[in-house]
Design a protein around this motif. Structure first.
Motif, mmCIF file in Angstrom:
data_model
loop_
_atom_site.group_PDB
_atom_site.id
_atom_site.type_symbol
_atom_site.label_atom_id
_atom_site.label_comp_id
_atom_site.label_asym_id
_atom_site.label_seq_id
_atom_site.Cartn_x
_atom_site.Cartn_y
_atom_site.Cartn_z
ATOM 1 N N ASP A 122 0.850 -1.183 0.000
ATOM 2 C CA ASP A 122 0.000 0.000 0.000
ATOM 3 C C ASP A 122 0.888 1.238 0.000
ATOM 4 O OD1 ASP A 122 -1.954 1.931 0.228
ATOM 5 O OD2 ASP A 122 -2.125 1.719 2.401
ATOM 6 N N PRO A 123 1.314 1.714 -1.181
ATOM 7 C CA PRO A 123 2.197 2.885 -1.268
ATOM 8 C C PRO A 123 1.626 4.115 -0.563
ATOM 9 C CG PRO A 123 2.070 1.774 -3.383
ATOM 10 C CD PRO A 123 1.028 1.139 -2.505
ATOM 11 N N GLY A 124 0.301 4.112 -0.350
ATOM 12 C CA GLY A 124 -0.321 5.241 0.328
ATOM 13 C C GLY A 124 0.168 5.439 1.748
ATOM 14 N N LEU A 125 0.680 4.368 2.382
ATOM 15 C CA LEU A 125 1.216 4.488 3.728
ATOM 16 C C LEU A 125 2.450 5.385 3.770
ATOM 17 C CD1 LEU A 125 0.847 0.845 5.088
ATOM 18 C CD2 LEU A 125 -0.290 2.891 5.970
ATOM 19 N N MET A 344 -5.014 5.892 9.104
ATOM 20 C CA MET A 344 -4.294 7.066 9.580
ATOM 21 C C MET A 344 -4.148 8.136 8.514
ATOM 22 S SD MET A 344 -3.950 6.176 12.652
ATOM 23 C CE MET A 344 -5.250 4.922 12.558
ATOM 24 N N TYR A 345 -4.510 7.845 7.283
ATOM 25 C CA TYR A 345 -4.535 8.900 6.260
ATOM 26 C C TYR A 345 -5.921 9.073 5.653
ATOM 27 C CZ TYR A 345 -3.829 5.049 2.869
ATOM 28 O OH TYR A 345 -3.941 3.889 2.123
ATOM 29 N N SER A 346 -6.915 8.504 6.276
ATOM 30 C CA SER A 346 -8.283 8.610 5.757
ATOM 31 C C SER A 346 -8.852 10.000 5.999
ATOM 32 C CB SER A 346 -9.185 7.576 6.429
ATOM 33 O OG SER A 346 -9.327 7.865 7.814
ATOM 34 N N ASP A 347 -9.853 10.373 5.196
ATOM 35 C CA ASP A 347 -10.512 11.667 5.387
ATOM 36 C C ASP A 347 -11.131 11.754 6.777
ATOM 37 O OD1 ASP A 347 -9.798 12.232 2.809
ATOM 38 O OD2 ASP A 347 -11.832 12.186 1.973
ATOM 39 N N GLU A 348 -11.706 10.665 7.265
ATOM 40 C CA GLU A 348 -12.322 10.671 8.590
ATOM 41 C C GLU A 348 -11.289 10.995 9.664
ATOM 42 O OE1 GLU A 348 -14.578 7.718 11.812
ATOM 43 O OE2 GLU A 348 -13.805 6.887 9.932
ATOM 44 N N PHE A 349 -10.130 10.357 9.566
ATOM 45 C CA PHE A 349 -9.063 10.594 10.540
ATOM 46 C C PHE A 349 -8.662 12.067 10.545
ATOM 47 C CE2 PHE A 349 -4.488 11.282 11.055
ATOM 48 C CZ PHE A 349 -4.265 10.770 12.321
ATOM 49 N N VAL A 350 -8.439 12.629 9.368
ATOM 50 C CA VAL A 350 -7.992 14.017 9.266
ATOM 51 C C VAL A 350 -9.014 14.959 9.886
ATOM 52 C CG1 VAL A 350 -7.455 15.894 7.661
ATOM 53 C CG2 VAL A 350 -6.541 13.594 7.253
ATOM 54 N N LYS A 351 -10.283 14.772 9.555
ATOM 55 C CA LYS A 351 -11.322 15.668 10.067
ATOM 56 C C LYS A 351 -11.488 15.535 11.576
ATOM 57 C CE LYS A 351 -14.325 14.349 6.824
ATOM 58 N NZ LYS A 351 -15.566 14.279 6.013
ATOM 59 N N GLU A 352 -11.388 14.320 12.093
ATOM 60 C CA GLU A 352 -11.526 14.128 13.534
ATOM 61 C C GLU A 352 -10.348 14.750 14.292
ATOM 62 O OE1 GLU A 352 -13.975 12.999 15.288
ATOM 63 O OE2 GLU A 352 -15.249 12.368 13.626
ATOM 64 N N GLN A 353 -9.147 14.635 13.744
ATOM 65 C CA GLN A 353 -7.985 15.244 14.392
ATOM 66 C C GLN A 353 -8.095 16.770 14.380
ATOM 67 O OE1 GLN A 353 -5.640 13.911 16.119
ATOM 68 N NE2 GLN A 353 -5.767 11.748 15.610
ATOM 69 N N THR A 362 -0.864 14.650 6.809
ATOM 70 C CA THR A 362 -1.239 13.954 5.586
ATOM 71 C C THR A 362 -1.338 14.944 4.436
ATOM 72 O OG1 THR A 362 -3.563 14.235 6.160
ATOM 73 C CG2 THR A 362 -2.533 12.177 6.821
ATOM 74 N N THR A 363 -1.245 14.429 3.221
ATOM 75 C CA THR A 363 -1.311 15.306 2.052
ATOM 76 C C THR A 363 -2.718 15.839 1.815
ATOM 77 O OG1 THR A 363 -1.588 13.339 0.660
ATOM 78 C CG2 THR A 363 0.646 14.202 0.909
ATOM 79 N N ASN A 364 -3.726 15.264 2.454
ATOM 80 C CA ASN A 364 -5.103 15.744 2.276
ATOM 81 C C ASN A 364 -5.550 16.689 3.390
ATOM 82 O OD1 ASN A 364 -5.035 13.602 4.080
ATOM 83 N ND2 ASN A 364 -7.083 12.869 3.584
ATOM 84 N N THR A 365 -4.625 17.068 4.268
ATOM 85 C CA THR A 365 -4.996 17.915 5.413
ATOM 86 C C THR A 365 -5.463 19.302 4.982
ATOM 87 O OG1 THR A 365 -3.527 16.783 6.962
ATOM 88 C CG2 THR A 365 -4.097 19.061 7.477
ATOM 89 N N LYS A 366 -4.767 19.908 4.046
ATOM 90 C CA LYS A 366 -5.023 21.313 3.719
ATOM 91 C C LYS A 366 -6.469 21.552 3.303
ATOM 92 C CE LYS A 366 -2.944 25.236 1.319
ATOM 93 N NZ LYS A 366 -1.845 25.695 0.431
ATOM 94 N N LYS A 367 -7.052 20.604 2.570
ATOM 95 C CA LYS A 367 -8.412 20.828 2.065
ATOM 96 C C LYS A 367 -9.465 20.760 3.159
ATOM 97 C CE LYS A 367 -9.376 16.042 0.580
ATOM 98 N NZ LYS A 367 -9.733 15.191 -0.583
ATOM 99 N N PHE A 368 -9.080 20.236 4.335
ATOM 100 C CA PHE A 368 -10.046 20.118 5.430
ATOM 101 C C PHE A 368 -9.813 21.146 6.540
ATOM 102 C CE2 PHE A 368 -10.057 15.617 3.847
ATOM 103 C CZ PHE A 368 -11.365 15.620 3.399
#
Length: 434
Positions: A122-125, A344-353, A362-368
């Motif tokens: 899983d390269p996403g890790l 640990m890189y899911s959208d749910e994780f980012v929003k909850e943190q 994570t690379t998706n943090t900025k959009k949230f």
């Protein structure tokens, strides 16, 4: 704490037994945490952000045949208790840590599973995290941790109402901080809350002053084994400035009896009895839980002041680059562990943190960022970290665990006057770096 919250204590046999009993069914006698019982034991640092870990565990357990059981250890005891159980039948499958020196002894003891095979599948890790952060869990070219929670820069927090009453603005320079100390003392307020009873909060003042005066290179040399770095002119200058702050009464008189881990120092700020507190970014979630009204209306924050003429960039930060989950080799359920780590890189994780004031790397943090508990606070942290020329890992995490107790002792003794400059330098030179 760091999430720091980080803090060893010598553990009596009775406490060890109590811990073993509290971590029920954690092992079967061979050091593997899962016991082949269809469960994964995940050990985390106990603090205000555990609600996020609980939610992510619930999400995982809804679809997985192998269930995650979350165990927590109160922050003040986490580091030492982890070391007590890490090579026993009570060891977890997955555990919280700070990367860096905090996991090197476990790697050396061959207790941890390299996660490179997980990453190949899983390269996403790897790809979904900021590279500079992931590197903090790389030891001898192998990856031993996946980021969890968020990056934790240390900020200078303040009580807006207290500062306004004293005619003080958040200081941008060291001289402005000293001036603020005088004005707050004149108002009968402790200028800076300090949980020196825990010892590690004092460390943050050393970290920032050393960076601002000497730049990040001095500490890099010191932790790399260069003992002369501690005896340098820059080192002595930073110590002199810290002594000046203490002698000015910045921390009051009873700071050695005040703790962060029992809520005492945050309460000083929230109740208006102190003006400032230097603490990691987790402080926001702590105040949000302990003093919500204060957190929403009167909690302010700023970067650490600049030191004119210093070699360090005023944009540098110190703190914990991130927390990590590492995996023990003897886990019975590596495939399920790998699936759990993907969250640990899911959208749910980012929003909850973000909802509790943490800043995931994570690379998706900025959009949230706009969904955070306080979007302005999250953007402030994000910009601070993104623009920092250097991010110095907390000294007690950069050094191996064996260095922590003598380090804390030296900090405490210098601050309360039991050690002079030469004595502090000698104590730091004696710290193990391997």
């Amino acid at each position: 704490m760091k999430t720091r919250v980080r803090l060893p204590r010598l553990l009596a046999c009775g406490a060890t037994l109590a811990l073993a009993l509290s971590l029920t069914a954690c092992g079967n006698g061979d050091g593997g945490g899962s016991s082949g019982d269809g469960k994964i034991r995940v050990l985390v640092y106990g603090d205000a952000t555990n609600k996020v870990e609980k939610k992510i565990v619930d999400t995982f357990n809804k679809t997985s045949d192998v269930k995650v059981v979350l165990d927590t250890i109160p922050g003040a005891d986490y580091q030492q208790k982890l070391q007590t159980i890490i090579n026993t039948p009570q060891a977890p499958d997955v555990f919280f840590n700070w990367g860096g020196g905090s996991i090197k002894p476990f790697v050396k003891a061959d207790l941890l599973m390299p996660l490179d095979d997980f990453i190949k599948k899983d390269p996403g890790l790897k790809a979904n995290f900021l590279p500079s952060v992931l590197d903090s869990a790389v030891v001898d070219g192998k990856t031993y941790g996946v980021p969890m929670r968020g990056t934790q820069p240390v900020l200078l927090f303040h009580n807006k109402e207290v500062l306004d009453k004293a005619g003080v603005k958040p200081p941008k320079t060291w001289d402005e901080l000293l001036d603020a100390v005088k004005k707050l003392k004149d108002e009968g307020v402790t200028p800076i809350a300090l949980g020196a009873g825990d010892r590690w909060p004092t460390l943050m003042w050393f970290e920032y002053l050393y960076d601002r005066v000497a730049g990040p290179e001095l500490f890099r040399k010191a932790v790399g084994g260069d003992k002369d770095a501690w005896a340098s002119a820059d080192s002595k200058k930073a110590l002199g400035m810290l002594k000046e702050l203490v002698d000015a009464g910045a921390f009051g008189k009873n700071y050695d009896s005040v703790k962060y881990t029992n809520g005492s120092s945050p309460a000083l700020l929230a109740s208006g009895k102190a003006g400032f507190e230097l603490m990691g970014s987790w402080y926001y979630s702590q105040q949000q839980e302990d003093a919500r009204e204060f957190a929403e209306k009167s909690l302010g924050y700023t970067a650490f002041p600049a030191v004119p003429g210093g070699k360090g960039d005023p944009a540098d930060v110190v703190g914990n680059t991130n927390n990590f989950y590492s995996v023990l080799k003897k886990t019975k359920h590596p495939e399920a562990v790998a699936e759990f780590l993907k969250l640990m890189y899911s959208d749910e994780f980012v929003k909850e943190q973000l909802a509790v004031g943490n800043l995931p790397t994570t690379t998706n943090t900025k959009k949230f960022l706009g969904t955070a508990a306080d979007p302005d606070y999250s953007r402030f942290q994000y910009d601070l970290v993104a623009k920092a020329p250097a991010f110095q890992l907390s000294w007690d995490q950069a050094y191996p665990p064996a260095a922590m107790t003598p380090m804390y002792q030296a900090l405490q003794q210098f601050t309360n006057g039991q050690l002079d400059t030469d004595g502090f330098i000698k104590a730091m030179q004696a710290l193990p770096t391997e």
